[in-house]
Design an enzyme around this catalytic site. Structure first.
Site, PDB file in Angstrom:
ATOM      1  N   LEU A  35       0.827  -1.210   0.000  1.00  0.00           N
ATOM      2  CA  LEU A  35       0.000   0.000   0.000  1.00  0.00           C
ATOM      3  C   LEU A  35       0.860   1.259   0.000  1.00  0.00           C
ATOM      4  O   LEU A  35       1.866   1.343   0.700  1.00  0.00           O
ATOM      5  CB  LEU A  35      -0.909  -0.003   1.236  1.00  0.00           C
ATOM      6  CG  LEU A  35      -1.818  -1.232   1.384  1.00  0.00           C
ATOM      7  CD1 LEU A  35      -2.675  -1.096   2.642  1.00  0.00           C
ATOM      8  CD2 LEU A  35      -2.693  -1.443   0.150  1.00  0.00           C
ATOM      9  N   HIS A  39      -3.269   4.159  -2.564  1.00  0.00           N
ATOM     10  CA  HIS A  39      -4.254   3.313  -1.874  1.00  0.00           C
ATOM     11  C   HIS A  39      -4.867   4.073  -0.690  1.00  0.00           C
ATOM     12  O   HIS A  39      -6.067   3.979  -0.441  1.00  0.00           O
ATOM     13  CB  HIS A  39      -3.589   2.041  -1.340  1.00  0.00           C
ATOM     14  CG  HIS A  39      -2.994   1.171  -2.405  1.00  0.00           C
ATOM     15  ND1 HIS A  39      -1.638   1.026  -2.584  1.00  0.00           N
ATOM     16  CD2 HIS A  39      -3.575   0.398  -3.361  1.00  0.00           C
ATOM     17  CE1 HIS A  39      -1.408   0.204  -3.579  1.00  0.00           C
ATOM     18  NE2 HIS A  39      -2.553  -0.196  -4.084  1.00  0.00           N
ATOM     19  N   GLY A 149      -8.477   3.403  -8.486  1.00  0.00           N
ATOM     20  CA  GLY A 149      -7.717   4.588  -8.890  1.00  0.00           C
ATOM     21  C   GLY A 149      -7.727   4.750 -10.407  1.00  0.00           C
ATOM     22  O   GLY A 149      -7.684   3.763 -11.146  1.00  0.00           O
TER      23      GLY A 149
END
Ligand code: PAF
Length: 293
Positions: A35, A39, A149
């Site tokens: 991450l 994130h 994303g």
């Protein structure tokens, strides 16, 4: 607060049912771990809108090609746990491989046509793996909203089509790409770049920015914009162009002349590391503006 970590479908379903019984809406942040701030931005968006937030953490073997980086993909679980703790994840669902792909697994999701261009042309089978695991995670968790994303633009476009075509009752939210101060899009793969490659990797952002300016100045010839994207990458030391594409942002089909919502997408190799980035523009008779998916 330390999130609950689950590995079985029963546990995650029980926790989600408990949250729903309290009247909470459920958000899902799909990840393969490692991450980073990108994130974290998805988690924050989910945290703002949802009462209960689940993080999916699974390095999905079926979306990696045989020569890709599945085995060396970073798996820093303790650091991921810390990010989840800081950002307020309620539950981490980290299934074992056999939970996701039981013996004799043989059902696959394919989004025909769209899965074979751009990323799909360079990474055959990639979107079959992505769509299958994402439909499975939606079925296992049962979220109201899932957060993705824009960095993985084609993934979002293909998944939107899958959700529409198969009447999957999950809303997809697309969050902006998060960048380093020099413009490089955050990616779990950036850690593979050596200092020299890292310096030149900003070329993707710069090439996209230059193409955006061309379009803002009135250029509507798709081939020309595509070529100037490619030329900028070819002029970058250490960069090997995989593709430079300018396509319709919903169908991923060629668009000529430029109009409507358009995706400018790049894939570039620095040594063994493959980076992608993109920009979305909305082009009308009045002019062009940056847009989102
Ligand atoms: O974007 C990713 O990290 C992965 O493709 C996803 C959506 C978690 C599926 O494995």
């Amino acid at each position: 607060m330390t999130p609950v970590v689950c590995a079985t479908v029963e546990e995650v379903r029980r926790a989600v049912a408990g949250a729903r019984a309290k009247g909470l809406r459920v958000g899902l942040v799909p990840t393969m771990g490692a991450l980073h701030e990108g994130h974290a931005s998805l988690i924050r968006a989910a945290r703002c809108e949802m009462g209960f937030v689940v993080l999916w953490l699974f390095v999905n073997p079926t979306q990696f090609g045989p020569k890709e980086d599945f085995t060396r993909y970073p798996r820093p679980f303790e650091r991921d746990l810390e990010v989840c703790r800081t950002e307020g994840i309620d539950l981490i669902f980290a299934p074992q491989r056999e939970t996701v792909y039981p013996e004799a697994f043989s059902s696959w999701v394919q989004v025909e046509g769209m899965q074979d261009v751009l990323e799909g042309a360079s990474r055959p089978g990639h979107f079959r793996g992505v769509c299958t695991v994402v439909l499975k995670m939606f079925n296992m968790v049962g979220p109201d909203v899932a957060y993705f994303g824009q960095k993985d633009a084609q993934q979002v476009i293909v998944l939107k089509r899958m959700v529409r075509d198969l009447n999957v009752p999950v809303d997809l939210r697309v969050c902006p790409t998060v960048r380093e101060p020099d413009g490089l899009a955050l990616s779990s793969r950036n850690v593979y770049l050596d200092p020299e490659q890292r310096r030149h990797a900003v070329a993707l952002f710069e090439a996209l920015g230059a193409a955006r300016e061309q379009v803002f100045r009135g250029e509507r010839n798709t081939g020309l914009v595509q070529r100037s994207l490619a030329e900028r990458i070819r002029a970058t030391p250490g960069a090997v162009l995989d593709y430079a594409a300018v396509v319709d942002a919903e169908s991923l089909r060629p668009v000529e002349p430029l109009h409507g919502k358009v995706l400018l997408a790049l894939a570039v190799r620095f040594g063994a590391t493959r980076l992608i980035d993109n920009l979305v523009l909305e082009i009308t008779d009045e002019g062009a503006a940056e847009a989102s998916l």
